[in-house]
Scaffold this active site. Structure first.
Site, PDB file in Angstrom:
ATOM      1  N   VAL A   1       1.454   7.594   1.764  1.00 32.37           N
ATOM      2  CA  VAL A   1       1.914   8.267   2.966  1.00 32.37           C
ATOM      3  C   VAL A   1       0.845   9.261   3.406  1.00 32.37           C
ATOM      4  CG1 VAL A   1       3.751   9.689   3.958  1.00 32.37           C
ATOM      5  CG2 VAL A   1       4.289   8.073   2.139  1.00 32.37           C
ATOM      6  N   VAL A   2       0.643   9.381   4.716  1.00 34.63           N
ATOM      7  CA  VAL A   2      -0.293  10.363   5.257  1.00 34.63           C
ATOM      8  C   VAL A   2       0.504  11.445   5.978  1.00 34.63           C
ATOM      9  CG1 VAL A   2      -2.254  10.776   6.787  1.00 34.63           C
ATOM     10  CG2 VAL A   2      -2.111   8.626   5.513  1.00 34.63           C
TER      11      VAL A   2
ATOM     12  N   LYS B   1      -3.465  12.336   2.490  1.00 33.16           N
ATOM     13  CA  LYS B   1      -2.954  11.044   2.039  1.00 33.16           C
ATOM     14  C   LYS B   1      -2.454  11.177   0.607  1.00 33.16           C
ATOM     15  CE  LYS B   1      -4.151   6.157   1.596  1.00 33.16           C
ATOM     16  NZ  LYS B   1      -5.130   5.113   1.938  1.00 33.16           N
TER      17      LYS B   1
ATOM     18  N   ALA C   1       0.867  -1.187   0.000  1.00 32.14           N
ATOM     19  CA  ALA C   1       0.000   0.000   0.000  1.00 32.14           C
ATOM     20  C   ALA C   1       0.899   1.231   0.000  1.00 32.14           C
ATOM     21  CB  ALA C   1      -0.912   0.007   1.230  1.00 32.14           C
TER      22      ALA C   1
ATOM     23  N   ASP D   1      -9.822  -2.824   3.703  1.00 33.31           N
ATOM     24  CA  ASP D   1      -8.684  -2.925   4.622  1.00 33.31           C
ATOM     25  C   ASP D   1      -9.034  -2.399   6.018  1.00 33.31           C
ATOM     26  OD1 ASP D   1      -6.206  -4.047   4.718  1.00 33.31           O
ATOM     27  OD2 ASP D   1      -5.112  -2.231   4.187  1.00 33.31           O
TER      28      ASP D   1
END
Length: 487
Positions: A68-69, A84, A65, A178
């Protein structure tokens, strides 16, 4: 002294002027207390994260996945947000990404960390959501340092997440991708909320459901298809996390609890704090959610009902259960005015109109002009130059405005904060940012209680890329304007 000024006109906004919110505008609230969904420019989100700086990262994922946040601060409102940023290979179909984001952006619930915007520009795919400052459920369950998460908060988190899923299902967004304890976050008051990010498909083909096969519903492994019952299965894994304090694969957990009681799974930190009946009820509910056959799992309404009966200390505020000090700043913040929003958006058309309407109240220039009859001819001529400057500013002939205002100020007839603010604006439009900033600071020095000096500094600093200083200037202007309104 002649009063003729240059006729070189700058009657348009320069193309290199950095005004990322000029098209979008600042996001106004829609009645829910949450900003309406907007499409942000890449420039604004880059500025909000200091160029996607590493120290702004709040979470990141690996190859499965690749996203990056970041914690960002929007210049348009001063609001802190979660941004995000997907990997370059994600979402190759920009239209699909925008359709998904817009659909999720219509949801509004106090049980969600709501999606308030997105960006689809230059190959970038970004989502903007409400920022939750008190970490994830996984952090409080698996990585606590001083105090473990108590039973009452665990049950509240379970209920709130179930309610969030039921709300999304009622709005046509039944699938949540998820789902795990890292998707549950805590807001400023300590309330658990479900991240909106899982409502978006999370792979380049839009078909991936989970990034960890050990926690994936059996039907997806067999057919590659998911259903609302698949979400119930994933929620069952979260219930296991809450009971055990560990991220245990469902198959292993079910093997452990067959023919045994909940104590075999229960987090040792909870011993003596959970009744046998409550622990057994939660274990049974988790087991039902994790049934192999999708049709044998309960629906979300049943899940919510079952969890409602397990609530403890319902009247105790979430921040108390979570063991945090409530952040009162959100309720104490001075609301930004319409004028402040125009400067926050860097909307040059609106700022120009505001400066036009503001007049010369700060300078008593009107009173000064009334006494022109008793002044010398030289001073009278200076005020003719000033009028030429005002007319040029009104017609957006900013080169002429700068020349005339400069001649007036250099004459020593008067030092006018309003004139300095107008010349500052003309400098900014012309790209002379340092000169504009100097005028804004002079205006503040001459009229320290006047919000416009700070607002003009915010505009100049923003265009210079000095975002933190720009935010501070905007805040000072907002406070001063609020004080004036009260008085």
């Amino acid at each position: 002294m002649g009063a003729r000024c240059s006729k070189l006109s700058v009657c348009w906004w320069p193309p290199n002027f950095k005004s990322p919110m000029l098209e979008n505008g600042a996001a106004d609230e829609d009645g829910s207390g949450v900003p309406v969904f907007v499409e942000y420019s890449l420039d604004e989100l880059r500025a909000a994260t200091d160029g996607f700086a590493p120290d702004r990262i709040v979470s990141e994922h690996g190859e499965k996945a690749p996203n990056v946040v970041y914690r960002g601060t929007l210049f348009s409102s001063g609001r802190t947000v979660a941004i995000k940023r997907f990997g370059r290979s994600a979402w190759p179909d920009s239209r699909q990404f925008l359709e998904e984001a817009r659909a999720v952006g219509q949801l509004r619930s106090g049980r969600l960390a709501n999606l308030i915007g997105c960006c689809c520009e230059s190959g970038e795919r970004l989502l903007v959501a409400e920022f939750m400052p008190h970490e994830t459920l996984a952090k409080h369950l698996f990585h606590w340092e001083t105090n473990p998460l108590n039973w009452a908060m665990r049950m509240r988190a379970a209920l709130y997440v179930a309610q969030a899923l039921e709300y999304c299902s009622s709005k046509g967004r039944a699938l949540y991708h998820d789902l795990h304890a890292y998707r549950v976050v805590f807001d400023v008051d300590g309330n658990p909320r479900l991240s909106c990010f899982g409502l978006m498909k999370n792979s380049r083909d839009g078909k991936s459901y989970s990034t960890n096969l050990a926690f994936t519903p059996p039907e997806y492994l067999k057919t590659g298809r998911v259903s609302p019952e698949s979400v119930v299965y994933s929620f069952g894994t979260v219930l296991l996390d809450l009971l055990s304090g560990k991220h245990i694969p469902p198959s292993h957990a079910l093997d452990l609890i067959r023919g045994k009681n909940f104590l075999v799974l229960m987090d040792s930190c909870l011993e003596g704090h959970v009744s046998n009946s409550d622990g057994t009820d939660l274990m049974r509910l988790a087991s039902r959610c994790l049934q192999y056959e999708a049709r044998e799992r309960p629906n979300l309404k049943t899940v919510v009902s079952g969890l409602a009966s397990l609530q403890k200390d319902a009247s105790t505020p979430s921040h108390t259960l979570l063991g945090i000090q409530r952040d009162k700043r959100s309720s104490d913040q001075v609301p930004i005015s319409a004028i402040g929003k125009a400067f926050a958006r860097a909307d040059l058309n609106e700022v120009h109109e505001i400066l036009q309407e503001d007049g010369y109240n700060e300078d008593d220039m009107a009173n000064a002009e009334l006494s022109l009859q008793s002044w010398t001819g030289e001073l009278s001529e200076s005020f003719v130059v000033k009028r030429h400057g005002d007319n040029a500013f009104k017609s957006k002939d900013f080169a002429a405005a700068v020349e005339c205002y400069s001649r007036f100020l250099d004459s020593g007839a008067a030092v006018a904060p309003t004139m300095l603010a107008r010349r500052c604006f003309a400098y900014i439009v012309a790209g002379k940012l340092q000169e504009g900033l100097q005028d804004a600071k002079r205006a503040e020095d001459l009229a320290p209680g006047w919000p416009m000096g700070h607002y003009m500094q915010a505009l100049a600093l923003h265009n210079l890329g000095r975002e933190a200083e720009s935010h501070e200037a905007l805040k000072k202007g907002t406070v001063l304007e609020a004080e004036r309104s009260r008085s």
